[in-house]
Scaffold this motif. Structure first.
Motif, mmCIF file in Angstrom:
data_model
loop_
_atom_site.group_PDB
_atom_site.id
_atom_site.type_symbol
_atom_site.label_atom_id
_atom_site.label_comp_id
_atom_site.label_asym_id
_atom_site.label_seq_id
_atom_site.Cartn_x
_atom_site.Cartn_y
_atom_site.Cartn_z
ATOM 1 N N ILE A 250 74.407 -14.593 9.549
ATOM 2 C CA ILE A 250 74.080 -12.961 8.255
ATOM 3 C C ILE A 250 75.951 -13.320 7.974
ATOM 4 N N SER A 251 76.972 -14.015 8.008
ATOM 5 C CA SER A 251 78.014 -13.695 6.996
ATOM 6 C C SER A 251 78.088 -15.661 6.663
ATOM 7 N N GLY A 252 77.140 -16.368 6.588
ATOM 8 C CA GLY A 252 77.099 -17.396 5.480
ATOM 9 C C GLY A 252 77.867 -18.096 6.472
ATOM 10 N N SER A 253 78.231 -18.152 7.725
ATOM 11 C CA SER A 253 79.670 -19.018 8.197
ATOM 12 C C SER A 253 79.367 -20.381 8.576
ATOM 13 N N ARG A 254 79.874 -21.475 8.629
ATOM 14 C CA ARG A 254 78.986 -22.528 8.714
ATOM 15 C C ARG A 254 79.085 -22.509 10.594
ATOM 16 N N MET A 255 78.878 -23.901 11.638
ATOM 17 C CA MET A 255 78.353 -23.912 12.399
ATOM 18 C C MET A 255 79.307 -25.051 13.450
ATOM 19 N N LEU A 256 80.617 -25.234 13.990
ATOM 20 C CA LEU A 256 80.443 -27.176 15.066
ATOM 21 C C LEU A 256 79.487 -26.129 16.181
ATOM 22 N N ALA B 9 64.789 -12.951 6.991
ATOM 23 C CA ALA B 9 64.216 -12.520 5.386
ATOM 24 C C ALA B 9 66.255 -11.798 5.348
ATOM 25 N N ALA B 10 66.623 -11.027 5.610
ATOM 26 C CA ALA B 10 68.094 -10.811 5.688
ATOM 27 C C ALA B 10 68.915 -12.091 6.532
ATOM 28 N N LEU B 11 68.756 -12.949 7.215
ATOM 29 C CA LEU B 11 69.662 -14.050 7.939
ATOM 30 C C LEU B 11 69.430 -14.346 6.649
ATOM 31 N N ARG B 12 68.174 -15.135 5.614
ATOM 32 C CA ARG B 12 68.204 -16.057 4.980
ATOM 33 C C ARG B 12 69.037 -15.114 3.684
ATOM 34 N N ALA B 13 68.634 -13.895 2.813
ATOM 35 C CA ALA B 13 70.010 -13.731 1.984
ATOM 36 C C ALA B 13 71.195 -14.000 1.913
ATOM 37 N N ALA B 14 71.622 -13.879 3.894
ATOM 38 C CA ALA B 14 73.280 -14.366 3.290
ATOM 39 C C ALA B 14 73.465 -15.676 3.158
ATOM 40 N N PHE B 15 72.851 -16.672 3.071
ATOM 41 C CA PHE B 15 72.786 -17.822 2.901
ATOM 42 C C PHE B 15 73.594 -17.751 1.637
ATOM 43 N N PRO B 16 74.831 -18.723 1.230
ATOM 44 C CA PRO B 16 75.748 -19.234 -0.044
ATOM 45 C C PRO B 16 75.358 -19.465 -0.896
ATOM 46 N N SER B 17 75.374 -18.752 -1.545
ATOM 47 C CA SER B 17 74.957 -19.233 -3.070
ATOM 48 C C SER B 17 74.799 -21.062 -3.340
ATOM 49 N N ASP B 18 75.974 -21.600 -2.749
ATOM 50 C CA ASP B 18 76.018 -23.130 -2.486
ATOM 51 C C ASP B 18 74.747 -23.359 -1.238
ATOM 52 N N LEU B 19 73.724 -23.504 -2.054
ATOM 53 C CA LEU B 19 73.132 -24.951 -1.036
ATOM 54 C C LEU B 19 73.541 -25.676 -0.052
ATOM 55 N N ASP B 20 73.926 -26.802 -0.802
ATOM 56 C CA ASP B 20 73.798 -27.432 -0.436
ATOM 57 C C ASP B 20 75.519 -27.875 -0.103
ATOM 58 N N LEU C 255 76.644 -35.301 13.048
ATOM 59 C CA LEU C 255 75.743 -34.148 11.545
ATOM 60 C C LEU C 255 76.140 -33.178 10.913
ATOM 61 N N HIS C 256 75.615 -33.581 9.991
ATOM 62 C CA HIS C 256 75.239 -32.280 9.309
ATOM 63 C C HIS C 256 74.450 -31.735 8.204
ATOM 64 N N TYR C 257 74.452 -30.074 8.861
ATOM 65 C CA TYR C 257 73.166 -30.520 8.141
ATOM 66 C C TYR C 257 73.570 -29.494 6.532
ATOM 67 N N SER C 258 72.760 -29.107 5.760
ATOM 68 C CA SER C 258 73.380 -27.875 4.499
ATOM 69 C C SER C 258 72.169 -27.003 4.613
ATOM 70 N N TRP C 259 72.308 -25.784 4.214
ATOM 71 C CA TRP C 259 72.053 -24.698 4.059
ATOM 72 C C TRP C 259 70.005 -24.812 3.819
ATOM 73 N N ARG C 260 70.465 -25.431 3.245
ATOM 74 C CA ARG C 260 69.303 -26.346 1.628
ATOM 75 C C ARG C 260 68.502 -27.325 3.217
ATOM 76 N N ASP C 261 68.625 -27.465 4.277
ATOM 77 C CA ASP C 261 67.688 -28.238 5.343
ATOM 78 C C ASP C 261 67.721 -27.579 6.146
ATOM 79 N N PRO D 31 81.633 -16.883 3.249
ATOM 80 C CA PRO D 31 82.792 -17.980 2.427
ATOM 81 C C PRO D 31 82.953 -17.305 1.042
ATOM 82 N N SER D 32 82.084 -16.711 0.525
ATOM 83 C CA SER D 32 83.144 -16.035 -0.429
ATOM 84 C C SER D 32 84.331 -15.298 -1.139
ATOM 85 N N GLN D 33 85.286 -15.193 0.947
ATOM 86 C CA GLN D 33 85.562 -14.334 1.413
ATOM 87 C C GLN D 33 86.770 -14.934 2.042
ATOM 88 N N GLU D 34 88.517 -14.469 1.917
ATOM 89 C CA GLU D 34 89.199 -15.263 2.213
ATOM 90 C C GLU D 34 89.370 -15.810 3.461
#
Ligand code: MCA
Ligand code: AMP
Length: 520
Positions: free
Chosen positions: A230-236, A10-21, A31-37, A201-204
């Protein structure tokens, strides 16, 4: 996140960025996976698990090659409220038989190639559901999950509920299941998010993590993965570490975590230079000692000062060199300061405090410390002090500036390429081989893996014993990383007056064995 629901997911999901795509994970094969995926796939997998009508607290044991789908299975297990039990892909049947017998998982997920022998072991142990998952999205697990809804209400869990069991062995050589709760994992993830300055993602300058570690141990599964989530960061995402490929991907990352071997392998590549790491913000090392030489050479070569931290499966992360220069410099050869909320002290053999700067046993306490070993209350009690601090088995000191240095281990443990190898376990197998009277396994320095095991074997009086035959017998039984890199047959083992094998004498005898070995 719903206040009562302390389920880690629940805590990790709450940190997903607002733009789920937005892209959450990019794999090294494009391959690319979105937060919605991630949200939908973990919901479908969680619904599949819930449809099996498993008992509460059911364990889901997983031995699959690293993949984004394997990561989703971990998240789905949390989401569904069950207990995740990751197993090193190198374990063979004898090892897997022990874990399944000890943990009695309700579900086992294995790689398609191992289905034959794993399903046999699992069904014999009473497991009723065995699925397969390949690292190419093949297998029965995803096929079954496709039939389930892509929405799922995160199951309520309290912070004290069990979330994962990670097997780690002790000197006895028999693995123990470290029980970690939702609270252990979430508290540590939150502390590290702040302490290491993760940027959302909302930060600089939003962060991008290069994830190149296995996800069946704490470093890759919790410290790296939770940090990004937990920081909504992209992963390579790399399913397997390759130094050259990793260097190429560092160009697009900001954070990297590795064991020392990953750093020494990248240093061996000419392509590693200041330009390739220009966008990087943070390099973290842990799981094994980072040699001062590696720390220094990395800084000269790249301009980055590696941040070394210290942790355990039983405690998650305990200490870290500072990220923020205002908290102090990063000092090579140390593991920094105890993390916020972590108590760390050094005690003598008698349990009394040692003078500042003196060496002793490291003991710890905090919300990150596990609740005990699975079905081993006795063993658990032995490893906590009367006042409830956990005895790490590591030997170290705290200097006048508060930096913690690990100088050794009181536990008989070899850390090879970041994996733990327990001499007692290997000796146990060798001593059962025909013609063997006794054996000792010791750790010696190795340029690539840091430390590797060497076996010294004493044959029975009339027996003929070959080192190569012993290694071959072990290869058939044990995970490949545990196999001693050298095996000597000798007439007797060095013993002290008490009759105890002097492993320090053996370590000294073999310490130069790999000194000129190539670093790859
Ligand atoms: C592979 N080999 C090894 C190791 N890895 N031998 C000794 N130690 C190792 N760690 C051997 C294999 O047996 C095989 O030998 C040969 O190397 C090639 O195998 P391969 O799998 O291709 O090796 P690799 O891809 O080069 O793997 C090296 C590696 C890997 C990438 C460094 O070991 C790794 O990912 N280590 C990270 C471990 C980790 O995540 N540790 C965190 C634990 P042969 O051909 O003879 O069979 S968590 C922890 O410690 C605490 C909680 C913390 O603080 O983080
Ligand atoms: P594990 O048994 O996989 O939890 O490994 C934990 C052990 O790894 C610790 O008890 C330490 O002995 C070792 N360890 C972890 N991080 C470091 C580090 N930065 N330096 C030295 N040893 C470490």
């Amino acid at each position: 996140m719903d206040r009562e629901n302390q389920n880690l997911f629940a805590a990790l999901r709450a940190a997903f960025p607002s733009d789920l795509d937005a892209v959450a994970v990019e794999t090294d094969d494009g391959l690319h996976y979105s937060w919605r995926d991630i949200d939908r796939a973990t919901a479908m997998l969680a619904n599949l698990l819930r449809s099996l009508d498993l008992p509460e607290g059911a364990r889901v044991a997983v031995q699959v090659e690293k993949s984004v789908e394997a990561m989703m299975l971990y998240l789905a297990t949390l989401r569904a409220g069950y207990v995740f039990l990751p197993l090193n892909t190198a374990y063979q049947s004898a090892e897997i038989e022990y874990f399944i017998g000890n943990a009695e998982p309700a579900v086992v997920v294995c790689s398609p190639a191992h289905f034959g022998w794993v399903s046999k072991l699992a069904f014999q142990a009473g497991t009723r559901h065995v699925f397969t998952l390949g690292d190419d999205r093949s297998g029965s697990l995803l096929e079954r999950a496709m039939h389930h809804a892509a929405e799922h209400e995160v199951v309520r869990r309290t912070s004290g509920d069990l979330a994962a069991i990670l097997y780690t062995s002790g000197t006895t050589g028999r693995s123990k299941g470290a029980m970690l709760t939702h609270g252990n994992l979430l508290s540590n993830a939150r502390v590290l998010k702040d302490y290491w300055g993760w940027r959302t993602p909302s930060q600089e300058g939003a962060d991008v993590l290069l994830h190149a570690l296995p996800i069946f141990h704490v470093h890759g599964l919790f410290v790296a993965l939770h940090g990004a989530l937990i920081s909504g960061s992209r992963m390579l995402w790399m399913n397997r570490f390759d130094a050259r490929r990793a260097i190429d991907m560092l160009r697009r990352a900001t954070v990297f975590m590795g064991v020392p071997t990953l750093y020494t392998r990248m240093l061996a590549e000419p392509a590693l230079d200041r330009d390739t790491v220009r966008g990087m913000r943070l390099f973290i090392s842990g799981s094994a000692p980072l040699l001062l030489e590696t720390f220094d050479v990395w800084r000269e070569r790249t301009g980055h000062t590696i941040l070394e931290r210290y942790g355990m499966s039983e405690t998650l992360m305990l200490s870290s060199n500072p990220y923020d220069p205002r908290d102090g410099e990063r000092r090579g050869g140390t593991v920094g300061f105890p993390l916020p909320g972590v108590g760390l002290r050094v005690r003598g053999d008698d349990g009394a405090p040692v003078a500042a700067g003196e060496v002793g046993g490291i003991e710890v306490t905090g919300p990150n410390v596990f609740i005990g070993y699975w079905r081993m209350p006795e063993k658990t009690r032995e490893e906590f002090t009367a006042d409830g601090w956990f005895k790490t088995g590591d030997v170290g000191r705290i200097d006048e500036r508060g930096y913690v240095t690990i100088v050794g281990r009181s536990k008989d443990l070899i850390i090879s390429g970041g994996y733990n190898v327990y001499p007692a376990e290997i000796e146990g197998f060798i001593n059962e081989l025909p013609g063997v009277a006794e054996s000792a396994v010791v750790g010696v320095p190795h340029p690539d893996f840091g430390e590797v095991g060497v076996a010294v074997v004493v044959p029975r009086p009339t027996a003929e014993v070959e080192g190569a035959a012993i290694v071959a017998a072990l290869k058939a039984r044990l995970a490949n990383f545990k196999i001693p890199k050298h095996c000597d047959v000798v007439a007797e083992l060095p013993r002290n007056t008490m009759g105890k094998v002097q492993k320090n004498v053996l370590r000294d005898r073999y310490k130069a064995l790999f000194s000129d070995a190539p670093t790859m």
